[in-house]
Enzyme design. Sequence first.
Site, PDB file in Angstrom:
ATOM      1  N   TYR A   1       0.846  -1.197   0.000  1.00 49.57           N
ATOM      2  CA  TYR A   1       0.000   0.000   0.000  1.00 49.57           C
ATOM      3  C   TYR A   1       0.879   1.245   0.000  1.00 49.57           C
ATOM      4  O   TYR A   1       1.725   1.412   0.878  1.00 49.57           O
ATOM      5  CB  TYR A   1      -0.918   0.012   1.226  1.00 49.57           C
ATOM      6  N   SER A   2       0.710   2.117  -0.989  1.00 48.01           N
ATOM      7  CA  SER A   2       1.425   3.382  -1.096  1.00 48.01           C
ATOM      8  C   SER A   2       2.931   3.122  -1.143  1.00 48.01           C
ATOM      9  O   SER A   2       3.408   2.455  -2.056  1.00 48.01           O
ATOM     10  CB  SER A   2       1.022   4.313   0.044  1.00 48.01           C
TER      11      SER A   2
END
EC number: 3.1.1.72
Length: 302
Positions: free
Chosen positions: A120-121
């Site tokens: 994530y990210s």
Amino acid sequence: MPSVKETLTLLLSQAFLATGSPVDGETVVKRQCPAIHVFGARETTVSQGYGSSATVVNLVIQAHPGTTSEAIVYPACGGQASCGGISYANSVVNGTNAAAAAINNFHNSCPDTQLVLVGYSQGAQIFDNALCGGGDPGEGITNTAVPLTAGAVSAVKAAIFMGDPRNIHGLPYNVGTCTTQGFDARPAGFVCPSASKIKSYCDAADPYCCTGNDPNVHQGYGQEYGQQALAFINSQLSSGGSQPPGGGPTSTSRPTSTRTGSSPGPTQTHWGQCGGQGWTGPTQCESGTTCQVISQWYSQCL
């Protein structure tokens, strides 16, 4: 500190004493390894743990009983005091190295286990770098080679990137409404050799993987695309990859998407994390395993 081989030898000796018969070492190793193992990597400034990758990690664990999981230990920082002031570039470099080391090491120990990556990210960025190579010159990675071994790449069956800053429009695995690029985009025409294993989720309003201005969109991919990501992962796993309920090793705790790291318990299970800079979970391993240092950011019960 005993090696994996020494630990296996001890297990074989104990098995021989208990049964009076020789035991196949390869069989013992296979019984200890899960059919599926999921690696999760969190977003910037989130405390050690899974962060927002937990949504999809949990979906995989629930869909495939016996699946194990672990979070990559790395700074996940962007210069903020809350994460030690480590620069984003140094965090990405450390994270990419930590991800590659964790994946390679697990595959070496469990060569038949199917691996799933959920980032994530910034967590997506380090998995992107580890799986696809190509370097990350904006963050100081000039080596363009894929840091995973060929065997580890083969073992990775699916990779989910959510809010990846390396996103650029036109990649064959892109999903979402973004038609521009992230703040550390891949160059035009980039080709990932593992493209068929990836789904990368990014919407136009996201200011990190795209050029939008709504940070809330950046945090919503698990809810918006989680089931779609799970369906892709299921399609990538072999028919024999899942174990029936009650079969094989199980994760001692489900990861959570809270902003604080979660501890799997007072002692860590076989293959679990037991140390590394920033690690706040258990440092003692279950009986029969020892905590071995893999890198500055990652130690594992082996």
